[in-house]
Motif scaffolding. Structure first.
Motif, PDB file in Angstrom:
ATOM      1  N   PHE A  21       0.883  -1.149  -0.028  1.00  0.00           N
ATOM      2  CA  PHE A  21      -0.110   0.097  -0.037  1.00  0.00           C
ATOM      3  C   PHE A  21       0.941   1.286  -0.063  1.00  0.00           C
ATOM      4  N   GLN A  22       0.416   2.298   0.043  1.00  0.00           N
ATOM      5  CA  GLN A  22       1.141   3.714  -0.101  1.00  0.00           C
ATOM      6  C   GLN A  22       1.432   4.272   1.135  1.00  0.00           C
ATOM      7  N   GLY A  56      -4.617   3.033   1.714  1.00  0.00           N
ATOM      8  CA  GLY A  56      -4.572   1.953   0.805  1.00  0.00           C
ATOM      9  C   GLY A  56      -4.538   0.701   1.678  1.00  0.00           C
ATOM     10  N   ALA A  57      -4.276   0.515   2.856  1.00  0.00           N
ATOM     11  CA  ALA A  57      -4.193  -0.702   3.607  1.00  0.00           C
ATOM     12  C   ALA A  57      -5.471  -1.527   3.549  1.00  0.00           C
ATOM     13  N   ALA A 167       3.769  -1.177   3.198  1.00  0.00           N
ATOM     14  CA  ALA A 167       4.270   0.052   2.696  1.00  0.00           C
ATOM     15  C   ALA A 167       5.601   0.560   2.982  1.00  0.00           C
TER      16      ALA A 167
END
Length: 179
Positions: A21-22, A56-57, A167
């Motif tokens: 994710f981010q 975005g997890a 991330a």
């Protein structure tokens, strides 16, 4: 004495694959040298933990852990600069310097320097540029459970079984040669 040695591999390539994710930072740029604010104060920096923000997890995330690891340290096991566990699942950002003011029930784990807060970058003078892996781990349990005084290696072991996604942001630092 020479510190010439093979380049360490990406430490997360050794672990089971998980989705990503981010993570972004107002202080760090992925792949770029870090500002002196995040270098250890003994190495001429400010020793302040950087800002991190993530999104975005995956569904099912019950908490987060944040770590900073230097695989390029001249030791067989690298060097843990920062380790925070049990960040609430509602947390999506750590402010600059947040290592001293974590949201409950999160807590800092003893780094390889022996402190429970962030320790800035401090590679040996003249050594190759070191990579600092700032990683946010989306965790499937609210409390990781390694107790209140685990080593970062024990936290990392537990994360191998509880990480849903990861991330990663990598910053670098190199101390000029002395002399």
């Amino acid at each position: 004495m020479s510190l010439d040695r093979p380049r360490a591999e990406d430490p997360y390539a050794k672990l089971p694959a998980v989705p990503s994710f981010q993570v972004v930072s107002d202080d760090l740029v992925d792949g770029a040298p870090m500002p002196l604010d995040h270098v250890d104060d003994a190495a001429g920096g400010g020793g302040v933990s950087p800002h991190l923000r993530w999104s975005g997890a995956p569904e099912g995330t019950r908490s987060y852990a944040v770590t900073c690891f230097d695989p390029d340290a001249p030791t067989p096991s690298g060097y843990w600069h920062w380790c925070v566990v049990d960040l609430p699942a509602t947390t999506t950002e750590l402010a600059r310097g947040a290592d001293a003011d974590l949201p409950a029930p999160a807590y800092g784990v003893r780094n390889d320097g022996g402190d429970v807060t962030y320790q800035g970058a401090a590679p040996p003078p003249g050594d190759v540029p070191h990579r600092y892996y700032y990683v946010v781990h989306a965790v499937d349990v609210a409390e990781l459970g390694p107790g209140r005084d685990p080593s970062p290696a024990v936290v990392s072991f537990n994360l191998a079984f509880h990480t849903l996604a990861r991330a990663v942001l990598v910053a670098t630092h190199q101390q000029p040669a002395q002399g």
